[in-house]
Design a protein around this motif. Structure first.
Motif, mmCIF file in Angstrom:
data_model
loop_
_atom_site.group_PDB
_atom_site.id
_atom_site.type_symbol
_atom_site.label_atom_id
_atom_site.label_comp_id
_atom_site.label_asym_id
_atom_site.label_seq_id
_atom_site.Cartn_x
_atom_site.Cartn_y
_atom_site.Cartn_z
ATOM 1 N N THR A 132 0.767 -1.222 -0.163
ATOM 2 C CA THR A 132 0.124 -0.207 -0.019
ATOM 3 C C THR A 132 0.778 1.230 -0.127
ATOM 4 O OG1 THR A 132 -0.027 -0.037 2.311
ATOM 5 C CG2 THR A 132 -1.786 -1.100 1.237
ATOM 6 N N GLU A 133 2.030 1.173 0.420
ATOM 7 C CA GLU A 133 2.902 2.588 0.884
ATOM 8 C C GLU A 133 4.040 2.689 -0.279
ATOM 9 O OE1 GLU A 133 1.250 4.541 2.637
ATOM 10 O OE2 GLU A 133 -0.071 3.055 3.300
ATOM 11 N N SER A 134 4.698 1.646 -1.091
ATOM 12 C CA SER A 134 5.687 1.638 -1.734
ATOM 13 C C SER A 134 5.598 2.357 -3.106
ATOM 14 C CB SER A 134 6.509 0.218 -1.957
ATOM 15 O OG SER A 134 7.350 0.407 -2.670
ATOM 16 N N ASP A 135 6.511 3.350 -3.242
ATOM 17 C CA ASP A 135 6.392 3.912 -4.662
ATOM 18 C C ASP A 135 6.892 3.305 -5.771
ATOM 19 O OD1 ASP A 135 5.182 6.324 -3.773
ATOM 20 O OD2 ASP A 135 7.024 7.033 -2.829
ATOM 21 N N CYS A 136 7.168 1.936 -5.489
ATOM 22 C CA CYS A 136 7.720 1.226 -6.699
ATOM 23 C C CYS A 136 6.526 0.332 -7.335
ATOM 24 C CB CYS A 136 8.861 0.097 -6.213
ATOM 25 S SG CYS A 136 9.581 -1.031 -7.374
ATOM 26 N N SER A 137 6.592 -0.123 -8.483
ATOM 27 C CA SER A 137 5.616 -0.959 -8.947
ATOM 28 C C SER A 137 5.552 -2.235 -8.570
ATOM 29 C CB SER A 137 5.833 -0.966 -10.799
ATOM 30 O OG SER A 137 7.077 -1.673 -10.820
ATOM 31 N N SER A 138 6.600 -2.711 -7.698
ATOM 32 C CA SER A 138 7.086 -4.136 -7.285
ATOM 33 C C SER A 138 5.887 -4.147 -5.789
ATOM 34 C CB SER A 138 8.163 -4.458 -6.629
ATOM 35 O OG SER A 138 8.412 -3.497 -5.484
ATOM 36 N N ALA A 139 5.126 -2.748 -5.862
ATOM 37 C CA ALA A 139 4.122 -2.795 -4.347
ATOM 38 C C ALA A 139 3.068 -3.831 -4.893
ATOM 39 C CB ALA A 139 3.445 -1.367 -4.367
ATOM 40 N N ARG A 140 2.897 -4.226 -6.036
ATOM 41 C CA ARG A 140 1.699 -5.206 -6.264
ATOM 42 C C ARG A 140 1.974 -6.737 -5.851
ATOM 43 N NH1 ARG A 140 3.572 -3.596 -11.267
ATOM 44 N NH2 ARG A 140 4.484 -4.888 -12.613
ATOM 45 N N LYS A 141 3.337 -6.825 -5.783
ATOM 46 C CA LYS A 141 3.844 -8.170 -5.382
ATOM 47 C C LYS A 141 4.423 -8.183 -3.877
ATOM 48 C CE LYS A 141 6.429 -8.146 -8.858
ATOM 49 N NZ LYS A 141 7.371 -8.319 -10.098
ATOM 50 N N GLY A 142 3.962 -7.264 -3.127
ATOM 51 C CA GLY A 142 4.229 -6.992 -1.763
ATOM 52 C C GLY A 142 5.775 -6.590 -1.722
ATOM 53 N N GLY A 143 6.208 -5.828 -2.873
ATOM 54 C CA GLY A 143 7.740 -5.416 -2.858
ATOM 55 C C GLY A 143 8.763 -6.254 -3.332
ATOM 56 N N ASP A 144 8.327 -7.541 -3.729
ATOM 57 C CA ASP A 144 9.130 -8.808 -3.944
ATOM 58 C C ASP A 144 9.758 -8.362 -5.488
ATOM 59 O OD1 ASP A 144 10.383 -11.003 -4.759
ATOM 60 O OD2 ASP A 144 8.774 -12.524 -4.186
ATOM 61 N N LEU A 145 11.043 -7.966 -5.484
ATOM 62 C CA LEU A 145 11.761 -7.965 -6.434
ATOM 63 C C LEU A 145 12.460 -9.115 -7.231
ATOM 64 C CD1 LEU A 145 14.149 -5.126 -5.141
ATOM 65 C CD2 LEU A 145 12.131 -4.907 -6.641
ATOM 66 N N GLY A 146 12.163 -10.297 -6.825
ATOM 67 C CA GLY A 146 12.571 -11.433 -7.420
ATOM 68 C C GLY A 146 13.937 -11.695 -7.097
ATOM 69 N N PHE A 147 14.751 -12.584 -8.043
ATOM 70 C CA PHE A 147 15.965 -12.760 -7.850
ATOM 71 C C PHE A 147 17.185 -11.955 -8.552
ATOM 72 C CE2 PHE A 147 14.380 -16.850 -6.363
ATOM 73 C CZ PHE A 147 15.255 -17.130 -5.297
ATOM 74 N N PHE A 148 18.019 -11.602 -7.949
ATOM 75 C CA PHE A 148 19.086 -10.723 -8.801
ATOM 76 C C PHE A 148 20.451 -10.863 -8.499
ATOM 77 C CE2 PHE A 148 17.549 -8.394 -5.087
ATOM 78 C CZ PHE A 148 18.752 -7.774 -4.452
ATOM 79 N N GLY A 149 21.464 -10.758 -8.998
ATOM 80 C CA GLY A 149 22.672 -10.914 -8.914
ATOM 81 C C GLY A 149 23.529 -9.418 -8.731
ATOM 82 N N GLN A 150 24.653 -9.794 -8.371
ATOM 83 C CA GLN A 150 25.768 -8.765 -8.535
ATOM 84 C C GLN A 150 25.679 -7.751 -9.677
ATOM 85 O OE1 GLN A 150 27.836 -7.503 -5.771
ATOM 86 N NE2 GLN A 150 27.518 -9.572 -4.476
ATOM 87 N N GLY A 151 25.481 -6.612 -9.434
ATOM 88 C CA GLY A 151 25.537 -5.735 -10.741
ATOM 89 C C GLY A 151 24.140 -5.382 -11.183
ATOM 90 N N ASP A 152 23.144 -6.128 -10.677
ATOM 91 C CA ASP A 152 21.751 -5.994 -11.259
ATOM 92 C C ASP A 152 21.071 -4.752 -10.682
ATOM 93 O OD1 ASP A 152 21.717 -8.318 -12.817
ATOM 94 O OD2 ASP A 152 20.831 -9.554 -11.467
ATOM 95 N N MET A 153 21.328 -4.255 -9.464
ATOM 96 C CA MET A 153 20.676 -3.021 -8.872
ATOM 97 C C MET A 153 21.669 -1.882 -8.659
ATOM 98 S SD MET A 153 17.704 -4.262 -8.080
ATOM 99 C CE MET A 153 16.697 -5.842 -7.999
ATOM 100 N N GLN A 154 20.968 -0.774 -8.318
ATOM 101 C CA GLN A 154 21.958 0.407 -7.765
ATOM 102 C C GLN A 154 22.735 -0.123 -6.757
ATOM 103 O OE1 GLN A 154 19.398 3.866 -7.072
ATOM 104 N NE2 GLN A 154 18.207 3.246 -8.961
ATOM 105 N N LYS A 155 24.399 0.339 -6.883
ATOM 106 C CA LYS A 155 25.249 -0.008 -5.966
ATOM 107 C C LYS A 155 24.819 -0.010 -4.475
ATOM 108 C CE LYS A 155 30.120 0.656 -4.739
ATOM 109 N NZ LYS A 155 30.134 -0.513 -3.859
ATOM 110 N N GLU A 156 24.217 1.047 -3.884
ATOM 111 C CA GLU A 156 23.831 1.277 -2.672
ATOM 112 C C GLU A 156 22.868 0.121 -2.333
ATOM 113 O OE1 GLU A 156 24.655 5.368 -4.463
ATOM 114 O OE2 GLU A 156 23.218 3.661 -4.897
ATOM 115 N N PHE A 157 21.959 -0.114 -3.007
ATOM 116 C CA PHE A 157 20.843 -0.908 -2.736
ATOM 117 C C PHE A 157 21.558 -2.392 -2.596
ATOM 118 C CE2 PHE A 157 17.586 -4.165 -3.587
ATOM 119 C CZ PHE A 157 16.457 -3.696 -3.109
ATOM 120 N N GLU A 158 22.458 -2.712 -3.507
ATOM 121 C CA GLU A 158 22.982 -4.136 -3.809
ATOM 122 C C GLU A 158 23.862 -4.218 -2.489
ATOM 123 O OE1 GLU A 158 26.051 -5.312 -6.857
ATOM 124 O OE2 GLU A 158 24.412 -5.223 -7.589
ATOM 125 N N ASP A 159 24.599 -3.395 -2.267
ATOM 126 C CA ASP A 159 25.611 -3.402 -1.160
ATOM 127 C C ASP A 159 25.041 -3.680 0.215
ATOM 128 O OD1 ASP A 159 27.663 -2.911 -2.612
ATOM 129 O OD2 ASP A 159 28.128 -0.757 -2.060
#
Length: 186
Positions: A132-159
């Protein structure tokens, strides 16, 4: 990223969109992002760089995450502010809150999550809040971003995400997209 290798003008880098799973071009200083290469790009060098580092055939590419065992799964709650990379979301067409106001909101959400973890009936899970509160489209999945590896996300997020244990929730993480709370799912 070394712009002489990628062919991009100074300061530009290639990132991957979480929602479209496609590469895009980003300038961290100006927070400018675009799907098309910026003016001044050496297109031949960029084409070679993308083939080597961002193709699906490249098992060791920056966005492939290496071996499947190196991928993690996370959910997050994102609160954007007016200085975010794209100050708009599915919830608000134009986000005008300051970074400080976004910080107050996300700290309140963090407190609710802590209450939930302690069994307080007034608490809420990150997944409930993200829906209900997230500004990301992943909100419809409860914020779930799925699987990701090194380099897939912004550095601060990934770290932050790769330092979490399964089931652990981060403190507030600031990226060009806004302020995040991250939960490691797998």
């Amino acid at each position: 990223m070394d712009s002489t290798i990628s062919g991009l003008p100074e300061g530009w880098e290639v990132r991957r969109s979480n929602t479209k799973n496609l590469p895009y071009y980003f300038h961290p200083e100006t927070k400018d992002s675009r799907w098309e290469p910026p003016a001044g790009t050496d297109s031949e060098r960029l084409k070679q760089y993308m083939a080597e580092h961002h193709s699906s055939k490249s098992a060791s590419g920056a966005f492939s995450g290496g071996a499947a065992g190196n991928k993690i799964r996370c959910a997050h709650l994102l609160v954007k502010h007016k200085d975010s990379r794209r100050p708009a979301s599915w919830r608000e067409s134009k986000i005008t809150r300051t970074k400080e106001e976004a910080g107050q909101l996300i700290n309140n959400y963090h407190d609710l999550i802590k209450k939930h973890e302690q069994g307080d009936p007034e608490g809420r899970s990150l997944s409930e809040l993200a829906t209900t509160e997230s500004d990301c489209s992943s909100a419809r999945k409860g914020g779930d971003l799925g699987f990701f590896g090194q380099g897939d996300m912004q550095k601060e997020f990934e770290d932050a995400a790769f330092h979490l244990e399964k089931g652990e929730i981060s403190g507030v993480v600031s990226t060009a997209s806004g302020l995040h709370l991250i939960e490691r799912l797998d």
